[in-house]
Enzyme design. Structure first.
Site, PDB file in Angstrom:
ATOM      1  N   TYR A 163      41.321  28.840  46.312  1.00  0.00           N
ATOM      2  CA  TYR A 163      41.645  30.252  46.051  1.00  0.00           C
ATOM      3  C   TYR A 163      43.138  30.381  45.725  1.00  0.00           C
ATOM      4  CZ  TYR A 163      42.216  35.287  46.811  1.00  0.00           C
ATOM      5  OH  TYR A 163      42.511  36.617  46.654  1.00  0.00           O
ATOM      6  N   ILE A 196      44.381  43.968  51.607  1.00  0.00           N
ATOM      7  CA  ILE A 196      44.060  45.344  51.225  1.00  0.00           C
ATOM      8  C   ILE A 196      42.639  45.647  51.700  1.00  0.00           C
ATOM      9  CG2 ILE A 196      43.871  46.982  49.292  1.00  0.00           C
ATOM     10  CD1 ILE A 196      46.709  45.750  49.479  1.00  0.00           C
TER      11      ILE A 196
HETATM   12  N1  LIG Z   1      41.259  42.778  49.096  1.00  0.00           N
HETATM   13  C1  LIG Z   1      42.328  42.065  49.319  1.00  0.00           C
HETATM   14  O1  LIG Z   1      42.910  42.087  50.391  1.00  0.00           O
HETATM   15  C2  LIG Z   1      42.896  41.193  48.237  1.00  0.00           C
HETATM   16  C3  LIG Z   1      44.099  40.527  48.488  1.00  0.00           C
HETATM   17  C4  LIG Z   1      44.651  39.735  47.482  1.00  0.00           C
HETATM   18  C5  LIG Z   1      44.017  39.622  46.266  1.00  0.00           C
HETATM   19  N2  LIG Z   1      42.835  40.268  46.070  1.00  0.00           N
HETATM   20  C6  LIG Z   1      42.190  40.089  44.764  1.00  0.00           C
HETATM   21  O2  LIG Z   1      41.783  41.330  44.270  1.00  0.00           O
HETATM   22  C7  LIG Z   1      40.564  41.193  43.539  1.00  0.00           C
HETATM   23  C8  LIG Z   1      39.518  42.143  44.103  1.00  0.00           C
HETATM   24  O3  LIG Z   1      39.371  41.888  45.489  1.00  0.00           O
HETATM   25  P1  LIG Z   1      38.341  42.703  46.390  1.00  0.00           P
HETATM   26  O4  LIG Z   1      38.764  42.471  47.785  1.00  0.00           O
HETATM   27  O5  LIG Z   1      38.163  44.077  45.881  1.00  0.00           O
HETATM   28  O6  LIG Z   1      37.001  41.829  46.123  1.00  0.00           O
HETATM   29  P2  LIG Z   1      35.472  42.204  46.325  1.00  0.00           P
HETATM   30  O7  LIG Z   1      34.762  40.938  46.682  1.00  0.00           O
HETATM   31  O8  LIG Z   1      35.310  43.379  47.241  1.00  0.00           O
HETATM   32  O9  LIG Z   1      35.004  42.648  44.847  1.00  0.00           O
HETATM   33  C9  LIG Z   1      34.995  41.732  43.788  1.00  0.00           C
HETATM   34  C10 LIG Z   1      34.045  42.190  42.704  1.00  0.00           C
HETATM   35  O10 LIG Z   1      34.058  41.189  41.682  1.00  0.00           O
HETATM   36  C11 LIG Z   1      32.726  40.915  41.281  1.00  0.00           C
HETATM   37  N3  LIG Z   1      32.648  39.533  40.791  1.00  0.00           N
HETATM   38  C12 LIG Z   1      32.738  38.395  41.520  1.00  0.00           C
HETATM   39  N4  LIG Z   1      32.567  37.321  40.739  1.00  0.00           N
HETATM   40  C13 LIG Z   1      32.383  37.787  39.470  1.00  0.00           C
HETATM   41  C14 LIG Z   1      32.137  37.149  38.228  1.00  0.00           C
HETATM   42  N5  LIG Z   1      32.030  35.821  38.125  1.00  0.00           N
HETATM   43  N6  LIG Z   1      32.000  37.935  37.123  1.00  0.00           N
HETATM   44  C15 LIG Z   1      32.070  39.295  37.211  1.00  0.00           C
HETATM   45  N7  LIG Z   1      32.273  39.938  38.381  1.00  0.00           N
HETATM   46  C16 LIG Z   1      32.435  39.194  39.505  1.00  0.00           C
HETATM   47  C17 LIG Z   1      31.894  41.130  42.540  1.00  0.00           C
HETATM   48  O11 LIG Z   1      30.522  41.387  42.237  1.00  0.00           O
HETATM   49  C18 LIG Z   1      32.607  42.316  43.186  1.00  0.00           C
HETATM   50  O12 LIG Z   1      32.049  43.541  42.760  1.00  0.00           O
HETATM   51  C19 LIG Z   1      40.173  39.730  43.640  1.00  0.00           C
HETATM   52  O13 LIG Z   1      40.627  39.027  42.511  1.00  0.00           O
HETATM   53  C20 LIG Z   1      40.922  39.263  44.875  1.00  0.00           C
HETATM   54  O14 LIG Z   1      41.203  37.891  44.853  1.00  0.00           O
HETATM   55  C21 LIG Z   1      42.261  41.045  47.021  1.00  0.00           C
END
Ligand SMILES: NC(=O)c1ccc[n+]([C@@H]2O[C@H](COP(=O)([O-])OP(=O)(O)OC[C@H]3O[C@@H](n4cnc5c(N)ncnc54)[C@H](O)[C@@H]3O)[C@@H](O)[C@H]2O)c1
Length: 256
Positions: A163, A196
């Protein structure tokens, strides 16, 4: 001249948000819809997109498109771009947000698991950017935002090496794209959130989350709206002088 018309100013801009079915992506997409943009919700989950489509106000339906696809699928991305161009004739904004996270230790990561994280988080961002840049170049206007992570800057907090490596790769991709597209009215920036609030984060166990919060100077995890407003700013007209940058949004967890 005071009070003259502002070019598009949100209204009429067409934005693609990947991983918009839930979490951060959904908040970013809804924020853009609120601002009057036309929004393409992309997700691999048809079910999540269907639910959103059902819930969205009737009077906003003509400003939304829901496309089920996997960001690893180059042909599907190409088809999606064609559909958007046929319907709306332009693509102004791309937010590469789709991502998956795992916390497996290096010695236990299988090659399949490694490749799966790199291909969704990094290759997906590359493929989508590659598919829209010629359109943005023709328009001489574009905004690309890569949702990276604190893990890509600092190393894993709650996540594995695959990751963190994919998220570090997105930061490098951001800088290269920013440089290559800098003469074409296209800016490319990254956002690096730490923790987040999201459905994914709700899976962390309470003890693990408490330990993390203990180390965050601001003393809490972030809200999705705090990220989506930052994305909106970076996609606005006024942000034109910002490119190749990484925006930390982490409650002070990493100060650099
Ligand atoms: N939430 C956090 O704390 C956090 C922190 C740092 C980075 N991020 C980044 O932010 C982004 C969103 O995070 P989140 O927590 O909302 O994630 P989440 O898992 O809640 O949502 C991710 C969405 O992406 C979709 N998805 C996954 N693989 C896919 C693919 N191959 N093709 C199309 N869609 C796909 C899933 O179906 C889901 O709806 C991610 O890239 C994550 O790495 C999140």
């Amino acid at each position: 001249m005071l009070g003259g018309p502002r070019i598009l100013d949100g209204y009429g801009r067409v934005a693609i948000i990947t991983g918009a079915g839930q979490g951060l992506g959904q908040s970013i997409a809804l924020e853009m819809l609120d601002e009057g943009k036309k929004v393409v919700f992309v997700d691999k989950s048809k079910q999540k997109l269907q639910k959103l489509d059902d819930d969205i106000d009737e009077d906003l339906k003509n400003k939304t498109m829901f496309l089920t696809l996997d960001v690893r699928d180059k042909d599907a991305i190409h088809d999606a771009v064609q559909k958007i161009i046929t319907k709306w004739g332009r693509i102004d904004i791309l937010v590469n947000n789709a991502g998956i996270r795992k916390s497996t230790k290096v010695e236990d990561i299988s090659l399949d698991e490694w490749e799966s994280l790199i291909s969704v988080n990094l290759t997906g961002s590359f493929l989508f950017a590659q598919a829209v840049i010629n359109i943005m170049k023709e328009q001489q206007w574009g905004r690309i935002i890569n949702i990276s992570s604190f893990a890509g800057q600092y190393g894993p907090l709650t996540s594995g090496a695959h990751y963190a490596s994919s998220k570090a790769g997105q930061l490098a991709l951001t800088k290269i794209l920013a440089r290559e597209l800098s003469q074409d009215g296209i800016t490319v920036n990254a956002i690096a959130p730490a923790i987040i609030q999201s459905p994914e984060m709700e899976k962390l166990d309470e003890k693990e989350l408490d330990e993390i919060i203990h180390n965050i100077p601001v003393g809490r995890i972030g809200e999705r709206e705090e990220v989506s407003k930052l994305v909106s700013y970076l996609c606005s007209e006024i942000s034109v002088y910002i490119t190749g940058a990484t925006f930390d949004i982490n409650g002070g967890l990493l100060m650099r």
